[in-house]
Scaffold this motif. Sequence first.
Motif, PDB file in Angstrom:
ATOM      1  N   LEU A 126      74.610 100.789  72.634  1.00 47.14           N
ATOM      2  CA  LEU A 126      73.710  99.828  72.002  1.00 47.14           C
ATOM      3  C   LEU A 126      72.779  99.166  73.013  1.00 47.14           C
ATOM      4  O   LEU A 126      71.597  98.929  72.733  1.00 47.14           O
ATOM      5  N   ALA A 127      73.304  98.867  74.212  1.00 50.72           N
ATOM      6  CA  ALA A 127      72.484  98.191  75.212  1.00 50.72           C
ATOM      7  C   ALA A 127      71.414  99.105  75.799  1.00 50.72           C
ATOM      8  O   ALA A 127      70.395  98.625  76.316  1.00 50.72           O
ATOM      9  N   LEU A 128      71.633 100.425  75.721  1.00 48.31           N
ATOM     10  CA  LEU A 128      70.638 101.361  76.237  1.00 48.31           C
ATOM     11  C   LEU A 128      69.531 101.652  75.220  1.00 48.31           C
ATOM     12  O   LEU A 128      68.454 102.133  75.595  1.00 48.31           O
ATOM     13  N   LEU A 129      69.777 101.384  73.953  1.00 44.90           N
ATOM     14  CA  LEU A 129      68.759 101.676  72.936  1.00 44.90           C
ATOM     15  C   LEU A 129      67.442 100.942  73.174  1.00 44.90           C
ATOM     16  O   LEU A 129      66.368 101.515  72.947  1.00 44.90           O
ATOM     17  N   PRO A 130      67.443  99.674  73.629  1.00 46.00           N
ATOM     18  CA  PRO A 130      66.153  99.040  73.937  1.00 46.00           C
ATOM     19  C   PRO A 130      65.361  99.762  75.023  1.00 46.00           C
ATOM     20  O   PRO A 130      64.127  99.735  75.013  1.00 46.00           O
ATOM     21  N   VAL A 131      66.056 100.394  75.974  1.00 48.23           N
ATOM     22  CA  VAL A 131      65.355 101.190  76.996  1.00 48.23           C
ATOM     23  C   VAL A 131      64.629 102.347  76.334  1.00 48.23           C
ATOM     24  O   VAL A 131      63.458 102.630  76.637  1.00 48.23           O
ATOM     25  N   ALA A 132      65.313 103.023  75.402  1.00 46.23           N
ATOM     26  CA  ALA A 132      64.662 104.112  74.672  1.00 46.23           C
ATOM     27  C   ALA A 132      63.504 103.591  73.832  1.00 46.23           C
ATOM     28  O   ALA A 132      62.433 104.224  73.759  1.00 46.23           O
ATOM     29  N   ALA A 133      63.685 102.437  73.204  1.00 41.40           N
ATOM     30  CA  ALA A 133      62.621 101.873  72.372  1.00 41.40           C
ATOM     31  C   ALA A 133      61.391 101.515  73.213  1.00 41.40           C
ATOM     32  O   ALA A 133      60.245 101.703  72.771  1.00 41.40           O
ATOM     33  N   THR A 134      61.621 101.014  74.435  1.00 41.17           N
ATOM     34  CA  THR A 134      60.495 100.679  75.317  1.00 41.17           C
ATOM     35  C   THR A 134      59.701 101.916  75.669  1.00 41.17           C
ATOM     36  O   THR A 134      58.458 101.908  75.667  1.00 41.17           O
ATOM     37  N   ASP A 135      60.400 103.018  75.985  1.00 42.12           N
ATOM     38  CA  ASP A 135      59.704 104.275  76.260  1.00 42.12           C
ATOM     39  C   ASP A 135      58.958 104.762  75.023  1.00 42.12           C
ATOM     40  O   ASP A 135      57.840 105.284  75.117  1.00 42.12           O
ATOM     41  N   ALA A 136      59.583 104.605  73.858  1.00 39.48           N
ATOM     42  CA  ALA A 136      58.981 105.121  72.630  1.00 39.48           C
ATOM     43  C   ALA A 136      57.642 104.477  72.303  1.00 39.48           C
ATOM     44  O   ALA A 136      56.790 105.088  71.646  1.00 39.48           O
ATOM     45  N   VAL A 137      57.399 103.241  72.765  1.00 35.91           N
ATOM     46  CA  VAL A 137      56.114 102.559  72.492  1.00 35.91           C
ATOM     47  C   VAL A 137      55.182 102.646  73.698  1.00 35.91           C
ATOM     48  O   VAL A 137      54.237 101.876  73.807  1.00 35.91           O
TER      49      VAL A 137
END
Length: 660
Positions: free
Chosen positions: A174-185
Amino acid sequence: MRLPRRRPSTAPDDTAPDDTAPRDTADPVHPVDAVPPPGRLAAYGLQHVLAFYAGAVVVPILLANAIGLDERQLIHLINADLFTCGIASIIQSVGLGRRIGVRLPLLQGVTFTAVSPMIAIGLAAGGGTEGLTTIYGAVIVAGLVTFFAAPYFARLLRFFPPVVTGTVITVIGLALLPVAATDAVGGADAEDPGNPLYLALALGTLAVIVLIQRVFRGFMATVAVLAGLVLGTLASVPFGLVELSGVGESDWVGVTTPFHFGWPQFSVAAIVSMIVVMMITAVETTGDVIATGEIVGKKVGSDDVARALRADGVATTLGGTLNSFPYTCFAENVGLVRLTRVSSRWVVAAAGVFMILIGLVPKAGALVAAVPHPVLGGAALAMFATVAVVGIQTLSKVDFHDHRNVVVVGSGIGVALFVTVQPDVAQALPGWAQVILGSGITAGSIVAIGLNLLFFHTGRRPAPAATPDTVSCDEIAGLDRAGFAALFGTLWEGPTDVPARVHARGPFPDAATLRAALQDELFAAPAGEQRALMAHYPDLGGLVHGAHSGPRAAAGTGPAATRPEPGAAAVPALRDRRGLALLDADDREELTRVAADYRERFGFPLIVCLRDAGDRSALLAAARRRLTHPSAQEHAAALVEVAKVAGHRFDDLVRPDRPA
């Protein structure tokens, strides 16, 4: 005689074909140790590199920008990072000697936990290369401390039952998902994070991965992430998002040399800070190792964790020497193993070779770096989410009827997401505390571990709410060696060291794994110890005449009948022998004669698991037949009956942690 240990089935739950499965059934090889064909080995390894690359380079970029390094120094840091990542991954997956490397498909990368402390150390030392050499001094010492402390930390595994490890693994995902979201935008420096193109590329890459896994089987399904990254990058070309200028500007060869930026400087404050980081990272490594073991269907014990932590220590010391940083098992690639179901550790070794080559060829690194951020983000969303799913699978083994477990899991995840969503909250604390609360992963992990200690390992423990004659896996995990041995000593009719040896191998993720461990240890015991245990079982003929004589007689004769037993032991003993009441007088007399002849011939009693014996005619026929067997065969047969009885008693004693 020692019985050969039967190899348990360790295949993962998924039924999709695994291309790493062995072809020779005469000499079975675990999928973890199988080597795929060269072409697939290369493709799988490259997939790991592409999935890992963005996370690998972000730490040097953040650090270089924060402490004032120039572009050439940054390029050298990236090359050194990739080069050392490759070596560290090979050490972890292939092993170095017998005590270093867990030999699971775990790829090593720079831990994000160290970013904030390293920036603080570098700035305190004046920034630039001077700050960098102070960082490296602390990294080298912390790596050595981790190496030597690994076996002691691994002994604490009993404090990591499924309620803790499941929470830690879920928190990591769960804590790594924001890292993926940052890359996605578009990445952290994106000027237009709301650009519809970025969203289309990220979701398109995710859709390609899902579609390939839905439509294809076999090889294509296992390279879905690689295919998504390649197709997503090609789709980005017409929009000018693939920047290849760095490829032309980079050198063909770039070799990292030890202490490139100067000799390391040693600061006590910096060393203490980095040791704290490595101890926190050890918790993450433990969670990743346990998660990977569950994914690939291989048992993980304290020795495995110790080997993994030693590899972390070696890699971290090597990182400080070769101008890189602290290393740990990379959760991103744990998710990739779960997503692709390719279990071979040699795939990670192949990825390590690729990373070494990329680290030596800056042009190759620049080419891989050309993958656009939205494409990486879309793939990372799938991988990071699967890490959280592994954690949820682990938590499914937890007894949530016990409210203490609810508090442990809820508080751990809650604090982790609080720090992840509001990272600036750590600034309200002293500098030393920011090392701990600066990361949602470490904060949530520490909360889960602390609450588990508070509720299950300190003070007077409340009695379990369930049936008093049964225990749960979580309650078993809280037992010390003596308590564990006393509880499971009731599975046998005589004294044995089997439970104590099994306790040293724990903790165990579920009841089935613990049951198998007890049986394995019984069959692996020395022949003399096995025979001594069998001698404590009462003659079957003697039990015949005691079948109606009340609970004590039904529970057997000899030491087992007189030693104090908890309620859980007496009930299974009655169940074990109540079938004798079905025998008539003639049958009992015959069975008594056969049992006496059996003891005279073999030197130990005729042991039969009455719950599995069938009707009276089958019981008598089996007893007569066994009297004709060779001694070695009967030793094995009697031990199997002992194991059957212990298995039934275990099932009566330990309640499953999830509904049947």
